[in-house]
Design a protein around this motif. Structure first.
Motif, PDB file in Angstrom:
ATOM      1  N   ALA A 267       1.035  -1.301  -0.164  1.00 53.71           N
ATOM      2  CA  ALA A 267       0.287   0.259  -0.093  1.00 53.71           C
ATOM      3  C   ALA A 267       0.841   0.704   0.083  1.00 53.71           C
ATOM      4  N   GLY A 268       0.640   2.053  -0.857  1.00 49.45           N
ATOM      5  CA  GLY A 268       0.943   3.785  -0.916  1.00 49.45           C
ATOM      6  C   GLY A 268       2.403   3.620  -2.197  1.00 49.45           C
ATOM      7  N   TRP A 269       2.909   2.630  -2.201  1.00 50.83           N
ATOM      8  CA  TRP A 269       3.955   2.314  -2.684  1.00 50.83           C
ATOM      9  C   TRP A 269       3.888   2.586  -4.425  1.00 50.83           C
ATOM     10  N   THR A 270       4.298   3.106  -5.360  1.00 49.68           N
ATOM     11  CA  THR A 270       4.795   2.965  -6.464  1.00 49.68           C
ATOM     12  C   THR A 270       6.172   2.343  -7.311  1.00 49.68           C
ATOM     13  N   SER A 271       6.741   2.059  -8.638  1.00 50.78           N
ATOM     14  CA  SER A 271       7.449   1.401  -9.443  1.00 50.78           C
ATOM     15  C   SER A 271       8.657   2.003  -8.501  1.00 50.78           C
ATOM     16  N   GLU A 272       8.896   3.391  -8.158  1.00 44.92           N
ATOM     17  CA  GLU A 272       9.695   3.968  -7.945  1.00 44.92           C
ATOM     18  C   GLU A 272      10.512   3.524  -6.753  1.00 44.92           C
ATOM     19  N   THR A 273       9.485   3.488  -5.949  1.00 44.71           N
ATOM     20  CA  THR A 273       9.498   2.990  -4.794  1.00 44.71           C
ATOM     21  C   THR A 273      10.010   1.867  -4.133  1.00 44.71           C
ATOM     22  N   LEU A 274       9.609   0.566  -5.123  1.00 44.66           N
ATOM     23  CA  LEU A 274      10.218  -0.347  -5.458  1.00 44.66           C
ATOM     24  C   LEU A 274      11.829  -0.374  -5.717  1.00 44.66           C
ATOM     25  N   LEU A 275      11.721   0.278  -6.938  1.00 46.89           N
ATOM     26  CA  LEU A 275      13.438   0.602  -7.509  1.00 46.89           C
ATOM     27  C   LEU A 275      13.706   0.885  -5.892  1.00 46.89           C
ATOM     28  N   ARG A 277      14.134   0.572  -2.954  1.00 49.27           N
ATOM     29  CA  ARG A 277      13.941   0.207  -1.614  1.00 49.27           C
ATOM     30  C   ARG A 277      14.904  -1.532  -2.486  1.00 49.27           C
ATOM     31  N   LEU A 278      14.602  -1.867  -3.476  1.00 49.98           N
ATOM     32  CA  LEU A 278      15.243  -2.763  -4.748  1.00 49.98           C
ATOM     33  C   LEU A 278      16.408  -2.328  -4.559  1.00 49.98           C
ATOM     34  N   ALA A 279      18.304  -1.231  -4.200  1.00 49.21           N
ATOM     35  CA  ALA A 279      18.843  -0.728  -4.863  1.00 49.21           C
ATOM     36  C   ALA A 279      19.500  -0.584  -3.368  1.00 49.21           C
ATOM     37  N   GLU A 280      18.461  -0.957  -2.579  1.00 52.83           N
ATOM     38  CA  GLU A 280      19.480  -1.136  -0.871  1.00 52.83           C
ATOM     39  C   GLU A 280      20.345  -2.279  -0.758  1.00 52.83           C
ATOM     40  N   TYR A 281      19.850  -3.521  -1.827  1.00 54.18           N
ATOM     41  CA  TYR A 281      20.295  -4.861  -1.587  1.00 54.18           C
ATOM     42  C   TYR A 281      20.666  -5.496  -3.103  1.00 54.18           C
ATOM     43  N   PHE A 282      20.859  -4.720  -4.184  1.00 55.20           N
ATOM     44  CA  PHE A 282      20.993  -5.404  -5.520  1.00 55.20           C
ATOM     45  C   PHE A 282      21.752  -4.139  -6.780  1.00 55.20           C
ATOM     46  N   VAL A 283      22.251  -3.768  -7.650  1.00 53.05           N
ATOM     47  CA  VAL A 283      22.586  -3.010  -8.521  1.00 53.05           C
ATOM     48  C   VAL A 283      21.334  -3.170  -9.884  1.00 53.05           C
TER      49      VAL A 283
END
Length: 447
Positions: A267-275, A277-283
Motif C-alpha cells: 500500500a502506498g508504493w509506486t514502481s519508483e518506491t520498489l526500485l 528499495r531494491l537498490a539497497e540490496y541490488f545493483v
C-alpha cells in the motif's frame, strides 16, 4: 535402495490408442482452466479420472470411480496380460534450437516409502490440502492415473540400450501432445532385462522431480491399507506408486526457469518506491529491451531480471558483500541457490513477507514463459515480474541429498509427463490367484 517392480498396466484399447491426442491430458497441477474445460467435453479423456468434476449429484472422487468402473466394463481401458516395465520417450525441441531432443525413461512401480526412509528424496514441500485431495481420489479409484517423475543417476547409461531395443516395437505414440512433444510408449517384459533395471535402481535413492503431492498420497494410502488389513506380504500393489524414471546424467533432461510475479505493490508504493528499495540490496541497471534479459542473466550468479509497467526493464545483480552479512539456518546447498536469495532479499527484506509465510502467500504467482510474465505486467494482472534463471541438475541433487528443500516452484522439468498413457491399479484384487505366477518370478522364495 529404490525398490522398483514391473506392473500390468491399464491402457486405452487399440482403437483409442490410435488417437491419443483425444484421450490424453496434462497433469492435474499444470492443466489450465481453459484446457480443463475443453477436455471435459471429450467423454473418454483421461482428465475425467485424473481431475474429475462432480456429476449427477456425485462428488468428484465418486464420479471418477463410477466412470472407471464403466470404462473397464466397456473395454475403454484394458489391462495388459503380462507385467512389464514401460519405456517412455519424449521427443521435443527447445525455443531457439533446431535439433530434436529425446528424453528417455521408463514407467514402473516403486515402493511408496515415507521421506524419512531416504529411498525417495524430495526437493519441495507439499500443501496438506493438495495431498488430501489426491489421497481421496486414490482411495476412491484405487487407480493411479498418471506417473510422477523421478530421477536416478547412471553415468554409464546401462539401461539405454534396453530401452532403445524396446522402442523398435512401440505400443502407441502421439503425433504431438499439448506441449508440442511427441510421446512414444513401449514395454519390456523379458525377466532378465527387468532384473537389470532393478539392479541399477537398487543401488541408489530416487530424486522426485515432479509429483510430490501424488507421491505423498500413495504413501498415505499404503499406510491406510496396512492399518486396515494388518497382515500383508509386502508385495500387494498398494505398497507401490507409479513413477516415470529418467537418467539425471542425460543432457536431454531439461529444467526451465519459473519466473515470479508480484501481484500488487505494498500500500502506498509506486514502481519508483520498489526500485529504490531494491537498490539497497541490488545493483539496478536499466535495459532497453526486456526480451534481452534472459541472455544478460545467463550464467551470472545472483542476477535477475525485473519488468515493470510501461515496458521498463532492469537487470538486478545482488551486492556480493551482503551474503557475508546473512546467517541462514539452512544447508549450504540451499543458501547457494539464486532463488533462495531472491525470495529472501526481495520478498522478505524488500516486500516484508517472512520466509515461512511465502509458501502460502497469495501475493506471488509463478509462470514459466518470458512472454507470459511480460504480458501479465503489461495487462495489469501483476505489478512486477522477477525473471529468473533455470536451476541446474547438480543443484537439485545437492539440495535433495542435503535433506532440505528448495523455495517454492524452483524447478520446471520439461516436457511434462503426459497423463493417460498408462494407468496402474492398486486394488486388492490385483493380488488374486492369477498374480501368483508373477509373484513367483519377481519375489522368489528365500534360498
Amino acid at each position: 535402495m529404490a525398490d522398483i517392480q514391473p506392473l500390468r498396466g491399464w491402457r486405452y484399447n487399440p482403437a483409442l490408442s490410435a488417437q491419443l491426442e483425444e484421450v490424453t491430458s496434462p497433469l492435474f497441477d499444470v492443466v489450465s482452466a481453459r484446457q480443463r474445460a475443453a477436455l471435459y467435453r471429450q467423454p473418454l479423456n483421461s482428465i475425467h479420472l485424473s481431475v474429475p468434476q462432480a456429476e449427477d449429484g456425485l462428488a468428484p472422487a465418486p464420479a471418477a470411480a463410477r466412470r472407471w468402473a464403466a470404462w473397464q466394463a466397456e473395454g475403454v481401458l484394458r489391462q495388459d496380460e503380462l507385467p512389464g516395465i514401460y519405456v517412455y520417450y519424449q521427443y521435443f525441441r527447445l525455443p531457439g534450437e533446431t535439433r530434436e531432443r529425446c528424453r528417455k525413461g521408463f514407467m514402473c512401480h516403486i515402493r511408496a516409502t515415507p521421506w524419512a526412509e531416504g529411498q525417495v528424496l524430495r526437493h519441495e514441500n507439499t500443501l496438506p490440502a493438495a495431498v488430501s485431495d489426491r489421497a481421496e481420489l486414490l482411495a476412491s479409484l484405487r487407480l493411479q492415473t498418471s506417473a510422477t517423475h523421478g530421477l536416478y543417476r547412471d553415468d554409464s547409461f546401462a539401461l539405454e540400450a534396453l530401452m532403445d531395443e524396446a522402442m523398435q516395437d512401440p505400443l502407441c505414440q502421439t503425433e504431438e501432445d499439448y506441449q508440442g512433444a511427441r510421446d512414444v510408449l513401449a514395454v519390456v517384459q523379458d525377466v532378465a532385462a527387468i532384473r537389470q533395471f532393478q539392479a541399477v535402481l537398487a543401488a541408489q535413492p530416487v530424486i522426485l522431480a515432479d509429483g510430490h503431492h501424488r507421491y505423498e498420497a500413495s504413501v498415505a494410502y499404503r499406510q491406510a491399507r496396512q492399518l486396515a488389513l494388518g497382515a500383508a506380504t509386502g508385495h500387494e500393489p498398494w505398497h507401490y506408486h507409479l513413477m516415470y524414471l529418467t537418467n539425471a546424467a542425460s543432457d536431454d533432461l531439461r529444467i526451465l526457469p519459473t519466473h515470479r510475479l508480484l501481484r500488487a505493490l505494498p500500500a502506498g508504493w509506486t514502481s519508483e518506491t520498489l526500485l529504490a528499495r531494491l537498490a539497497e540490496y541490488f545493483v539496478v541497471r536499466p535495459q532497453a529491451e526486456a526480451q534481452d534479459l534472459p541472455e544478460l542473466l545467463a550464467g551470472k550468479p545472483g542476477a535477475f531480471g525485473l519488468y515493470l509497467p510501461g515496458g521498463a526493464a532492469y537487470k538486478l545483480r545482488l551486492r556480493p558483500e551482503l551474503l557475508d552479512q546473512v546467517s541462514w539456518p539452512m544447508p549450504a546447498a540451499v543458501r547457494a541457490l539464486d532463488l533462495t536469495r531472491l525470495h529472501y532479499f526481495v520478498f522478505e527484506r524488500v516486500i516484508g513477507v517472512l520466509g515461512p509465510r511465502q509458501r502460502a502467500w497469495p501475493g506471488v504467482a509463478y509462470v514459466r514463459g518470458l512472454a507470459e510474465a511480460l504480458r501479465q505486467v503489461d495487462q495489469g494482472e501483476a505489478a512486477a515480474a522477477f525473471l529468473t534463471q533455470e536451476v541446474t541438475m547438480a543443484e537439485v541433487e545437492a539440495v535433495c541429498h542435503s535433506g532440505a528443500v528448495m523455495p517454492p516452484k524452483s524447478t520446471f522439468f520439461y516436457p511434462k509427463v503426459l497423463g493417460g498413457l498408462l494407468f496402474s491399479s492398486v486394488a486388492d484384487e490385483e493380488t488374486a490367484a492369477d498374480q501368483s505366477v508373477f509373484d513367483s518370478v519377481f519375489w522368489p522364495a528365500p534360498g
